[in-house]
Write a protein that holds these residues in place. Sequence first.
Motif, short mmCIF file in Angstrom:
data_model
loop_
_atom_site.label_atom_id
_atom_site.label_comp_id
_atom_site.label_asym_id
_atom_site.label_seq_id
_atom_site.Cartn_x
_atom_site.Cartn_y
_atom_site.Cartn_z
N ALA A 174 0.96 -1.16 0.13
CA ALA A 174 0.01 -0.01 -0.08
C ALA A 174 0.87 1.10 0.08
O ALA A 174 1.82 1.35 0.85
CB ALA A 174 -0.90 -0.02 1.26
N ASP B 268 -6.10 -1.01 1.17
CA ASP B 268 -5.84 0.10 0.54
C ASP B 268 -7.16 1.20 1.31
O ASP B 268 -6.68 2.46 1.56
CB ASP B 268 -6.15 0.67 -1.14
N ALA C 140 -4.95 4.51 1.46
CA ALA C 140 -3.71 4.52 0.73
C ALA C 140 -3.91 5.13 -0.66
O ALA C 140 -5.32 5.25 -1.02
CB ALA C 140 -3.18 3.18 0.14
N ARG D 189 -11.36 -1.45 -6.65
CA ARG D 189 -10.45 -0.58 -6.66
C ARG D 189 -10.37 -0.06 -8.24
O ARG D 189 -9.95 1.18 -8.45
CB ARG D 189 -9.03 -1.20 -6.38
#
Length: 347
Positions: A61, A124, A129, A176
């Motif tokens: 990350a 994340d 992140a 993501r």
Amino acid sequence: MPAPRALQDVLTAITANAPAWPLCGATVHQAGAGFRLPTDQAVQQTYWQPNARGKIHALVADCDAVDPITRVLQGHAPAPNAVVWNMNNDHGHALYLLSEPVGRGGRSSARAVEYAEAVWDSIDQALQADLHYTRLLSRGPLAPGHLLEIVRPELYDLHELARALRLPQRTQQPSRAQRQAASAADSRNRALFDSVRQLAYAHAHLTDLARYALLERHAQTFNQALAQEHPRGALSASELRSVVGSVNRWTGRNQGSLRPRLAGAVDRSRQHSRERQSAAPAAVQRARQADAGRMTAERRAEQTRQALRAGVAQLQSQGAPVTAAALVAVTRLPIRTVYDHSDVWNV
């Protein structure tokens, strides 16, 4: 400070399942262009590739904007095995190491890869992140100016990590890839453009044809790295031609010495549209254009006079008479231009 044994165990776990010859380099562009070293040397580079093409064993990350340890202490995320800190700016890469790597590609289970990616997405989110991180390169744990901090020596089982992240609840959120697509352009194009642009600026002195050939070779090498390592694979040939052609044309038009700028002028091309100020009044714009025109005329006149001086020196070295006709033949300037600057040669 962790015990030397714990430090060595984690470092061994980081490198055990890494590629034998990882991508690495002092910069992201160098590593992305295909530069490789043996693992024991790659971990000493600023950037290196921790995961091999066919397996996932290190979930990394990119925590440039947040302290991962603070997020852990606040109960938002499980403890990483290690954090590689950049001692110059306190940015860090948090590493979660798996006891059993997850295979990807070939005959690997697609569901297992999706499961591992979902865990990675949850990490994340938990650490807040950087979502633009491509997951290809990480900070070298033994690179100069970096510090490897051991947080948890014991490796994670993927299911254990999923339970700590409450994965069932998090999988209902956008993936993501979806969040990246919604928030920014494709990072592959951006990475290629930045890499080609840097190379073009360093070779602006070349002819357009020679520079284009150099940039094209570099783009193809960069694209091969994407094909091997990037989850979305390589860019198309048309995208490569578009990036290389665009950068080469711009560099060719601006390859001269740095152009003088007007006092107080702002390069709007380097500002995001949300940050740009409104256009100046028409009178101000006309005044700026007039000033810029005068500056351009003065610069061209000085270039012409330098060419004439060089022509005079060439004729004198050859023992030839310095005449307007001779200067036209040597400099290839129009006869009217030569006469306009007669004070340079007719003395």
